[in-house]
Design a protein around this motif. Structure first.
Motif, PDB file in Angstrom:
ATOM      1  N   LEU A  56      41.000  39.200  38.609  1.00 34.85           N
ATOM      2  CA  LEU A  56      42.082  38.269  38.942  1.00 34.85           C
ATOM      3  C   LEU A  56      41.467  36.892  39.185  1.00 34.85           C
ATOM      4  O   LEU A  56      40.550  36.756  39.999  1.00 34.85           O
ATOM      5  N   TRP A  58      42.081  32.431  39.406  1.00 36.00           N
ATOM      6  CA  TRP A  58      43.027  31.393  39.816  1.00 36.00           C
ATOM      7  C   TRP A  58      42.986  30.299  38.757  1.00 36.00           C
ATOM      8  O   TRP A  58      41.957  29.628  38.588  1.00 36.00           O
ATOM      9  N   ARG A  86      52.725  35.416  29.132  1.00 39.04           N
ATOM     10  CA  ARG A  86      51.430  35.392  29.808  1.00 39.04           C
ATOM     11  C   ARG A  86      50.934  33.945  29.969  1.00 39.04           C
ATOM     12  O   ARG A  86      49.735  33.718  30.172  1.00 39.04           O
ATOM     13  N   ASN A  92      52.696  30.987  40.655  1.00 36.31           N
ATOM     14  CA  ASN A  92      51.392  31.397  41.197  1.00 36.31           C
ATOM     15  C   ASN A  92      50.474  31.690  40.016  1.00 36.31           C
ATOM     16  O   ASN A  92      50.545  32.775  39.428  1.00 36.31           O
ATOM     17  N   ILE A  94      47.992  33.111  38.699  1.00 39.66           N
ATOM     18  CA  ILE A  94      46.950  34.133  38.816  1.00 39.66           C
ATOM     19  C   ILE A  94      46.707  34.709  37.428  1.00 39.66           C
ATOM     20  O   ILE A  94      47.632  35.222  36.802  1.00 39.66           O
ATOM     21  N   GLY A  95      45.486  34.587  36.948  1.00 40.82           N
ATOM     22  CA  GLY A  95      45.118  35.151  35.645  1.00 40.82           C
ATOM     23  C   GLY A  95      44.707  36.600  35.811  1.00 40.82           C
ATOM     24  O   GLY A  95      44.037  36.948  36.786  1.00 40.82           O
ATOM     25  N   LEU A  96      45.109  37.448  34.857  1.00 45.15           N
ATOM     26  CA  LEU A  96      44.802  38.876  34.916  1.00 45.15           C
ATOM     27  C   LEU A  96      44.042  39.240  33.643  1.00 45.15           C
ATOM     28  O   LEU A  96      44.558  39.064  32.543  1.00 45.15           O
ATOM     29  N   ILE A 122      37.491  33.007  41.147  1.00 41.27           N
ATOM     30  CA  ILE A 122      37.813  34.441  41.049  1.00 41.27           C
ATOM     31  C   ILE A 122      38.359  34.907  42.397  1.00 41.27           C
ATOM     32  O   ILE A 122      37.830  34.557  43.462  1.00 41.27           O
ATOM     33  N   LEU A 123      39.458  35.688  42.322  1.00 39.38           N
ATOM     34  CA  LEU A 123      40.166  36.122  43.526  1.00 39.38           C
ATOM     35  C   LEU A 123      39.930  37.589  43.863  1.00 39.38           C
ATOM     36  O   LEU A 123      39.919  37.972  45.035  1.00 39.38           O
TER      37      LEU A 123
ATOM     38  N   ASN B  92      41.459  39.092  49.196  1.00 36.86           N
ATOM     39  CA  ASN B  92      42.760  38.591  48.728  1.00 36.86           C
ATOM     40  C   ASN B  92      43.633  39.801  48.411  1.00 36.86           C
ATOM     41  O   ASN B  92      43.517  40.386  47.331  1.00 36.86           O
ATOM     42  N   LEU B 123      54.575  37.900  44.011  1.00 37.10           N
ATOM     43  CA  LEU B 123      53.891  36.672  43.596  1.00 37.10           C
ATOM     44  C   LEU B 123      54.089  36.342  42.124  1.00 37.10           C
ATOM     45  O   LEU B 123      54.129  35.177  41.745  1.00 37.10           O
ATOM     46  N   LYS B 126      54.401  39.738  34.919  1.00 34.82           N
ATOM     47  CA  LYS B 126      53.821  39.450  33.604  1.00 34.82           C
ATOM     48  C   LYS B 126      54.120  40.620  32.676  1.00 34.82           C
ATOM     49  O   LYS B 126      54.102  41.762  33.120  1.00 34.82           O
ATOM     50  N   PRO B 127      54.319  40.358  31.370  1.00 29.70           N
ATOM     51  CA  PRO B 127      54.441  41.480  30.432  1.00 29.70           C
ATOM     52  C   PRO B 127      53.126  42.261  30.402  1.00 29.70           C
ATOM     53  O   PRO B 127      52.044  41.674  30.456  1.00 29.70           O
TER      54      PRO B 127
END
Lengths: 140, 140
Positions: A56, A58, A86, A92, A94-96, A122-123, B92, B123, B126-127
């Motif tokens: 995850l 930011w 995406r 928020n 937040i990249g996944l 990085i979270l 987090n 928060l 996402k697909p």
């Protein structure tokens, strides 16, 4: 309620700007290092090379006011709500990312493939769990 | 850098406390509603019933100081770094859930299965994208 994030590390990548980095994780990407800050290194204990992980991040350059976008920036595709895409632009950002852990280092991990620019905060890191679609599910 | 999250909605669930809610998403769970706050409803545009989604939640009751845990609270399992587990306790405390979108409502969405207690802040949505493991990958 406390909604404040703490970065646990950062990406060390050859991609220095948004225009350098591909939109999707692609196999040809070089492995990149995630430097984990010293106070969080203990959290990596028992991670194993070869494991699949969620990362995850930011997306610190995102526009957090956007609620609708043209997917992949393609203006011929009608506007979609950001939660149906995406896009990095969302309330928020937040990249996944799904990556393979290639190597454990003293000060972080080497992962592949990670489409993120240098110094992306990085979270979190979580083990990946495969989700088997049920019969009634559609993919986006 | 601004590391502040904004909740876009909240879970409406029959589970009112941590001890009520299962640790994992399970098929017998009832569908739950995610109420999306009015200012973010536009972000749901073009989501479709049956779609598989990631839901990112804020595990507001987590202990953010923990860096090692016994997985699933089982003290017979040796300590693991939190990043090698799906423990809610982590720097987090972002929860990651894979759900099916069951119904679109005027003020939110009905999803299944979601293991979260009532009023858990949401928060992001996402697909889902299926990740096919490569030959060299191990699962946790």
């Amino acid at each position: 309620m406390d909604f404040k994030l703490v970065p646990i590390g950062e990406v060390c990548s050859p991609f220095k700007s948004c225009s350098d980095v591909p939109r999707q994780a692609e196999d040809w990407l070089p492995p990149v290092k995630i430097k984990i800050y010293e106070e969080y290194l203990r959290g990596l204990h028992r991670l194993k090379t070869g494991q699949v992980l969620y990362i995850l991040s930011w997306l610190h350059l995102a526009d957090r006011k956007m609620l609708e976008v043209h997917p992949r920036g393609d203006r011929s595709v009608p506007l979609h709500g950001v939660f149906a895409t995406r896009s990095p632009h969302r309330p928020n950002p937040i990249g996944l990312h799904v990556v393979t852990l290639k190597e454990l280092k003293e000060d972080g991990i080497i992962v592949h493939p990670l489409e993120a620019i240098d110094k992306t905060p990085i979270l979190d890191i979580k083990p990946y769990k495969l989700h088997w679609p049920r019969g009634d599910e559609k993919r986006a």
